[in-house]
Scaffold this motif. Sequence first.
Motif, PDB file in Angstrom:
ATOM      1  N   GLY A   1       0.774  -1.235   0.000  1.00 58.24           N
ATOM      2  CA  GLY A   1       0.000   0.000   0.000  1.00 58.24           C
ATOM      3  C   GLY A   1       0.805   1.284   0.000  1.00 58.24           C
ATOM      4  N   ILE A   2       2.093   1.246  -0.368  1.00 55.79           N
ATOM      5  CA  ILE A   2       2.887   2.477  -0.367  1.00 55.79           C
ATOM      6  C   ILE A   2       2.786   3.163  -1.729  1.00 55.79           C
ATOM      7  CG2 ILE A   2       4.503   1.588   1.351  1.00 55.79           C
ATOM      8  CD1 ILE A   2       6.507   1.130  -0.878  1.00 55.79           C
ATOM      9  N   ASN A   3       3.143   4.432  -1.763  1.00 55.17           N
ATOM     10  CA  ASN A   3       3.113   5.214  -2.997  1.00 55.17           C
ATOM     11  C   ASN A   3       4.551   5.445  -3.462  1.00 55.17           C
ATOM     12  OD1 ASN A   3       2.753   6.995  -5.093  1.00 55.17           O
ATOM     13  ND2 ASN A   3       1.478   8.427  -3.957  1.00 55.17           N
ATOM     14  N   ILE A   4       4.937   4.743  -4.560  1.00 59.96           N
ATOM     15  CA  ILE A   4       6.299   4.874  -5.093  1.00 59.96           C
ATOM     16  C   ILE A   4       6.226   5.492  -6.487  1.00 59.96           C
ATOM     17  CG2 ILE A   4       8.547   3.711  -5.100  1.00 59.96           C
ATOM     18  CD1 ILE A   4       7.352   1.315  -3.915  1.00 59.96           C
ATOM     19  N   HIS A   5       5.258   6.376  -6.691  1.00 59.37           N
ATOM     20  CA  HIS A   5       5.064   7.029  -7.981  1.00 59.37           C
ATOM     21  C   HIS A   5       6.345   7.737  -8.423  1.00 59.37           C
ATOM     22  CE1 HIS A   5       3.286   9.335 -11.190  1.00 59.37           C
ATOM     23  NE2 HIS A   5       3.506  10.474 -10.569  1.00 59.37           N
ATOM     24  N   ARG A   6       6.835   7.399  -9.616  1.00 54.39           N
ATOM     25  CA  ARG A   6       8.007   8.011 -10.239  1.00 54.39           C
ATOM     26  C   ARG A   6       9.286   7.843  -9.426  1.00 54.39           C
ATOM     27  NH1 ARG A   6       6.635  13.876 -12.530  1.00 54.39           N
ATOM     28  NH2 ARG A   6       8.659  13.479 -13.481  1.00 54.39           N
ATOM     29  N   ALA A   7       9.309   6.851  -8.557  1.00 52.76           N
ATOM     30  CA  ALA A   7      10.526   6.569  -7.787  1.00 52.76           C
ATOM     31  C   ALA A   7      11.530   5.834  -8.661  1.00 52.76           C
ATOM     32  CB  ALA A   7      10.194   5.738  -6.553  1.00 52.76           C
ATOM     33  N   ASN A   8      12.814   5.928  -8.285  1.00 55.43           N
ATOM     34  CA  ASN A   8      13.870   5.218  -9.010  1.00 55.43           C
ATOM     35  C   ASN A   8      14.218   3.953  -8.247  1.00 55.43           C
ATOM     36  OD1 ASN A   8      16.045   4.323 -10.457  1.00 55.43           O
ATOM     37  ND2 ASN A   8      17.298   6.146 -10.179  1.00 55.43           N
ATOM     38  N   LEU A   9      13.808   2.803  -8.806  1.00 57.02           N
ATOM     39  CA  LEU A   9      14.061   1.498  -8.187  1.00 57.02           C
ATOM     40  C   LEU A   9      14.958   0.636  -9.079  1.00 57.02           C
ATOM     41  CD1 LEU A   9      10.461   1.056  -6.913  1.00 57.02           C
ATOM     42  CD2 LEU A   9      12.400   0.591  -5.441  1.00 57.02           C
ATOM     43  N   SER A  10      15.717   1.282  -9.939  1.00 57.39           N
ATOM     44  CA  SER A  10      16.577   0.533 -10.858  1.00 57.39           C
ATOM     45  C   SER A  10      17.533  -0.369 -10.085  1.00 57.39           C
ATOM     46  CB  SER A  10      17.381   1.499 -11.736  1.00 57.39           C
ATOM     47  OG  SER A  10      16.532   2.296 -12.515  1.00 57.39           O
ATOM     48  N   GLY A  11      17.564  -1.648 -10.478  1.00 59.11           N
ATOM     49  CA  GLY A  11      18.502  -2.582  -9.873  1.00 59.11           C
ATOM     50  C   GLY A  11      18.205  -2.949  -8.435  1.00 59.11           C
ATOM     51  N   ALA A  12      17.054  -2.543  -7.903  1.00 53.82           N
ATOM     52  CA  ALA A  12      16.724  -2.846  -6.501  1.00 53.82           C
ATOM     53  C   ALA A  12      16.418  -4.331  -6.332  1.00 53.82           C
ATOM     54  CB  ALA A  12      15.534  -2.009  -6.053  1.00 53.82           C
ATOM     55  N   ASP A  13      16.741  -4.855  -5.146  1.00 53.12           N
ATOM     56  CA  ASP A  13      16.461  -6.251  -4.818  1.00 53.12           C
ATOM     57  C   ASP A  13      15.167  -6.298  -4.006  1.00 53.12           C
ATOM     58  OD1 ASP A  13      16.355  -8.873  -4.088  1.00 53.12           O
ATOM     59  OD2 ASP A  13      18.402  -8.988  -3.297  1.00 53.12           O
ATOM     60  N   LEU A  14      14.067  -6.662  -4.678  1.00 58.53           N
ATOM     61  CA  LEU A  14      12.755  -6.734  -4.021  1.00 58.53           C
ATOM     62  C   LEU A  14      12.194  -8.146  -4.093  1.00 58.53           C
ATOM     63  CD1 LEU A  14      11.115  -3.404  -5.266  1.00 58.53           C
ATOM     64  CD2 LEU A  14      12.239  -3.818  -3.087  1.00 58.53           C
ATOM     65  N   ARG A  15      13.078  -9.116  -4.006  1.00 57.13           N
ATOM     66  CA  ARG A  15      12.616 -10.507  -4.017  1.00 57.13           C
ATOM     67  C   ARG A  15      11.734 -10.785  -2.804  1.00 57.13           C
ATOM     68  NH1 ARG A  15      18.251 -13.425  -4.136  1.00 57.13           N
ATOM     69  NH2 ARG A  15      18.666 -11.578  -2.855  1.00 57.13           N
ATOM     70  N   ASP A  16      10.654 -11.549  -3.051  1.00 58.04           N
ATOM     71  CA  ASP A  16       9.725 -11.957  -1.985  1.00 58.04           C
ATOM     72  C   ASP A  16       9.075 -10.774  -1.284  1.00 58.04           C
ATOM     73  OD1 ASP A  16      10.203 -14.822  -2.206  1.00 58.04           O
ATOM     74  OD2 ASP A  16      12.184 -14.373  -1.400  1.00 58.04           O
ATOM     75  N   VAL A  17       9.078  -9.595  -1.904  1.00 53.82           N
ATOM     76  CA  VAL A  17       8.500  -8.422  -1.262  1.00 53.82           C
ATOM     77  C   VAL A  17       6.985  -8.416  -1.457  1.00 53.82           C
ATOM     78  CG1 VAL A  17       8.584  -6.843  -3.224  1.00 53.82           C
ATOM     79  CG2 VAL A  17       8.907  -5.940  -0.923  1.00 53.82           C
ATOM     80  N   ASN A  18       6.276  -7.803  -0.522  1.00 54.63           N
ATOM     81  CA  ASN A  18       4.825  -7.661  -0.639  1.00 54.63           C
ATOM     82  C   ASN A  18       4.511  -6.209  -0.986  1.00 54.63           C
ATOM     83  OD1 ASN A  18       2.051  -7.558  -0.432  1.00 54.63           O
ATOM     84  ND2 ASN A  18       1.926  -8.550   1.553  1.00 54.63           N
ATOM     85  N   LEU A  19       4.087  -5.984  -2.251  1.00 57.09           N
ATOM     86  CA  LEU A  19       3.757  -4.641  -2.719  1.00 57.09           C
ATOM     87  C   LEU A  19       2.283  -4.531  -3.095  1.00 57.09           C
ATOM     88  CD1 LEU A  19       6.906  -3.878  -4.865  1.00 57.09           C
ATOM     89  CD2 LEU A  19       6.020  -2.357  -3.113  1.00 57.09           C
TER      90      LEU A  19
ATOM     91  N   GLY B   1      -1.301  -3.568  -3.689  1.00 54.87           N
ATOM     92  CA  GLY B   1      -2.021  -2.300  -3.563  1.00 54.87           C
ATOM     93  C   GLY B   1      -1.141  -1.069  -3.635  1.00 54.87           C
ATOM     94  N   SER B   2       0.141  -1.233  -3.965  1.00 51.13           N
ATOM     95  CA  SER B   2       1.045  -0.078  -4.041  1.00 51.13           C
ATOM     96  C   SER B   2       0.934   0.613  -5.397  1.00 51.13           C
ATOM     97  CB  SER B   2       2.488  -0.524  -3.804  1.00 51.13           C
ATOM     98  OG  SER B   2       2.651  -1.047  -2.507  1.00 51.13           O
ATOM     99  N   LYS B   3       1.388   1.862  -5.455  1.00 51.76           N
ATOM    100  CA  LYS B   3       1.366   2.643  -6.688  1.00 51.76           C
ATOM    101  C   LYS B   3       2.793   2.834  -7.192  1.00 51.76           C
ATOM    102  CE  LYS B   3      -2.725   5.253  -5.220  1.00 51.76           C
ATOM    103  NZ  LYS B   3      -3.258   6.610  -4.898  1.00 51.76           N
ATOM    104  N   LEU B   4       3.098   2.177  -8.311  1.00 50.44           N
ATOM    105  CA  LEU B   4       4.420   2.296  -8.911  1.00 50.44           C
ATOM    106  C   LEU B   4       4.332   2.909 -10.298  1.00 50.44           C
ATOM    107  CD1 LEU B   4       4.643  -0.443  -6.934  1.00 50.44           C
ATOM    108  CD2 LEU B   4       6.888  -0.491  -7.949  1.00 50.44           C
TER     109      LEU B   4
END
Length: 370
Positions: A202-220, A222-225
């Motif tokens: 449920g977080i708001n990551i609108h226009r965020a830079n997540l290049s190369g991020a390690d988000l394995r097994d993450v729970n996103l 309802g989030s806004k990407l």
Amino acid sequence: MSKIHSWWQKARRPLAITLINLFFLGLIVLIALVMLGSLFQWQWTGFGPETSDPKQHAKTLWDWLQLLIIPAVLAIGGYVFNLTSSRNEQKSTQVRDQTERDIAADNQREAALQVYVDKMSELLLDRNLRGSEEKDEVRKIARVRTLTILPRLDPARKRSIIEFIYEADLLDKDKPILNLRGADLREADLSYIDLSGANLRGINIHRANLSGADLRDVNLRGSKLNGAILRGIDLNRAYLFGVDFSGADLQGARLSDTNLSEAQLINANLHRASLSGAQLINANLHRANLNGVQLNNTNLSGAFLRGADLSGADLQGADLNDANLNNANLSGANLSGAELRNARNITVEQLHKTMSHPETAIPDGSLKPS
């Protein structure tokens, strides 16, 4: 004096404009006199023919002009110089003031970050935040502090907040101590960050830079990407049910075995991304770039793929039952073993374009081309 100064500030610009207008008007009149004097041979202008008349030696208009040109040029040059200097000084003052404001704002953000870290450290060390129960007051305080501080910070300091609470073991995917639902991480710099196994629901990551991020097994969930930069991101086995990725750049992202059911991927760039075994049930992939994407064994049942570019995509064993493929580009796609029962708006022409791959096969009777 203050009233006079205020009046002068207001009157200076109109006065300058009036003087400039008068100067150009006078210049036009002088040019007209010179031209008329030459044309009609007016002696008093100094542009007439030479004569023996003693009046010829009297001062003419041209003589007076010669006397006035140098002072006029000096006056105009001085005015232009002063005007330019004044404008440059104003610009320098504005730049200096803006720099001072930026420095002050940056100092305020840094101070706010330090206060947050200190207060959260107290909650962790003195009030046992990690060992608290879900309804304990200390958790509510931690959540309020976090949600309040994030909108006030710049992209780099937002990253610092997330790294702090992640390293403090407050974002466990299954039992998160800190609930970040509604957190403002817009435009945050989270490139190459390790948040594997975190609960970011449920977080708001609108226009965020997540290049190369390690988000394995993450729970996103309802989030806004939407609009986020996600190049090369690792989202293997992540839970992304209903996430908004509209317009996101997911080029080369790793999304194998990821749950993207009902996710919004409108106009998303998934060029050469890996989605093997992913769940994209009822996902909206309208006009998405899926060129060269690995979609083998992916569940795309009910997906909206209208206008999507699936050229060269690997769809071996993919489930496309009830998918909408209207105007989708399937040229060179590998549909070997794919299920297409009740697939909508797919034409024979589209299927012919897939035949460039020797192993392409369509189950008999599973498709009714429109």
